[in-house]
Design a protein around this motif. Structure first.
Motif, mmCIF file in Angstrom:
data_model
loop_
_atom_site.group_PDB
_atom_site.id
_atom_site.type_symbol
_atom_site.label_atom_id
_atom_site.label_comp_id
_atom_site.label_asym_id
_atom_site.label_seq_id
_atom_site.Cartn_x
_atom_site.Cartn_y
_atom_site.Cartn_z
ATOM 1 N N GLU A 76 0.772 -1.377 -0.008
ATOM 2 C CA GLU A 76 -0.002 -0.001 0.013
ATOM 3 C C GLU A 76 0.795 1.378 0.015
ATOM 4 O O GLU A 76 0.302 2.345 0.302
ATOM 5 C CB GLU A 76 -1.018 0.028 1.182
ATOM 6 C CG GLU A 76 -1.741 -1.325 1.537
ATOM 7 C CD GLU A 76 -2.813 -1.618 0.264
ATOM 8 O OE1 GLU A 76 -2.952 -0.718 -0.604
ATOM 9 O OE2 GLU A 76 -3.257 -2.497 0.383
ATOM 10 N N ARG A 77 2.248 1.107 -0.436
ATOM 11 C CA ARG A 77 2.787 2.531 -0.453
ATOM 12 C C ARG A 77 2.484 3.243 -1.595
ATOM 13 O O ARG A 77 2.951 4.371 -2.042
ATOM 14 C CB ARG A 77 4.436 1.895 -0.844
ATOM 15 C CG ARG A 77 5.087 1.129 0.523
ATOM 16 C CD ARG A 77 4.953 1.751 1.643
ATOM 17 N NE ARG A 77 5.386 1.230 2.888
ATOM 18 C CZ ARG A 77 5.887 1.739 3.946
ATOM 19 N NH1 ARG A 77 5.949 3.027 3.993
ATOM 20 N NH2 ARG A 77 6.157 1.068 4.976
ATOM 21 N N LEU A 78 1.802 2.869 -2.583
ATOM 22 C CA LEU A 78 1.250 3.435 -3.981
ATOM 23 C C LEU A 78 -0.337 3.516 -3.801
ATOM 24 O O LEU A 78 -0.804 2.757 -3.629
ATOM 25 C CB LEU A 78 1.782 2.780 -4.991
ATOM 26 C CG LEU A 78 3.247 2.469 -5.194
ATOM 27 C CD1 LEU A 78 3.591 1.837 -6.529
ATOM 28 C CD2 LEU A 78 4.251 3.607 -5.009
ATOM 29 N N ALA A 79 -0.679 4.749 -4.534
ATOM 30 C CA ALA A 79 -2.136 4.734 -4.673
ATOM 31 C C ALA A 79 -2.158 4.889 -6.271
ATOM 32 O O ALA A 79 -1.272 5.138 -6.941
ATOM 33 C CB ALA A 79 -2.582 6.300 -4.194
ATOM 34 N N GLU A 80 -3.125 4.238 -6.525
ATOM 35 C CA GLU A 80 -3.260 4.116 -8.428
ATOM 36 C C GLU A 80 -4.964 4.660 -8.426
ATOM 37 O O GLU A 80 -5.797 3.976 -7.726
ATOM 38 C CB GLU A 80 -2.994 2.696 -8.481
ATOM 39 C CG GLU A 80 -3.256 2.577 -10.056
ATOM 40 C CD GLU A 80 -2.866 1.051 -10.367
ATOM 41 O OE1 GLU A 80 -2.754 0.780 -11.799
ATOM 42 O OE2 GLU A 80 -2.315 0.378 -9.613
#
Length: 198
Positions: A76-80
């Motif tokens: 969950e380090r990235l948002a997409e």
């Protein structure tokens, strides 16, 4: 403030001693760290699609970079959104992972624990927060709040005299970096059985 360890994206080792049969065994550790930093550097400049991210990496984009990207997504380090990736800020990440949304953690977090699985549920939640990089003080605060807000503490079945005492007694789970999945799946089964029969 959450932290992040550059671990092997296949076996999660945090040093050059990989799990048996790891596909990255023998890969110099600097290359593993570089795969993550390549991605983070590009995304820290501006959000990107996966294709433009791959084009922007100055090295050959390959399996190691793809696996590092997948790990950043899983944790969950990235948002997409609409195929565009961006790094979450530290505050966004902390808020996002404080309320687990992935099963089996979501069931434990939203329904709370029941007698018969308290140990596994508390173990899993502490191990989850350690895995996503929350420091111990935030982990402790989140678990104490969950024990109260979810009704878990009110259901009884604890030897300790307070939620804080219970969480302090489980600090070894955090310190040792135990995995969360097996305990979480076991707790989820009991919670779901309790809610369907109770």
């Amino acid at each position: 403030m959450p932290s992040f360890a550059y671990s092997c994206p296949a076996c999660y080792s945090t040093n050059s001693i990989h799990a048996i049969d790891c596909r990255f065994e023998g890969t110099p550790w600097a290359e593993i760290e570089t795969a993550y930093t390549d991605i983070i550097i590009v995304l820290s400049r501006a959000p990107q699609s996966q294709e433009s991210l791959a084009d922007a990496i100055p090295h050959t984009w390959g399996d190691l970079h793809r696996q590092a990207l997948q790990r950043l997504r899983r944790e969950e380090r990235l948002a997409e959104r609409n195929g565009i990736l961006r790094l979450r800020t530290a505050a966004e990440f902390t808020e996002y992972v404080s309320k687990p949304s992935r099963e089996p953690m979501r069931t434990i977090y939203t329904q709370g624990s029941v007698p018969g699985c308290h140990d596994n549920a508390v173990f899993a939640l502490i191990a989850w927060y350690e895995m996503v990089g929350l420091p111990w003080d935030e982990t402790k605060e989140n678990v104490i709040q969950w024990l109260t807000d979810s009704g878990t503490w009110a259901r009884g079945g604890f030897e300790e005299s307070s939620p804080a005492e219970l969480v302090n007694n489980k600090q070894h789970v955090y310190d040792a970096g135990y995995g969360w999945r097996e305990k979480a799946e076991s707790a989820k089964r009991i919670i779901e059985r309790h809610h369907t029969t109770g």
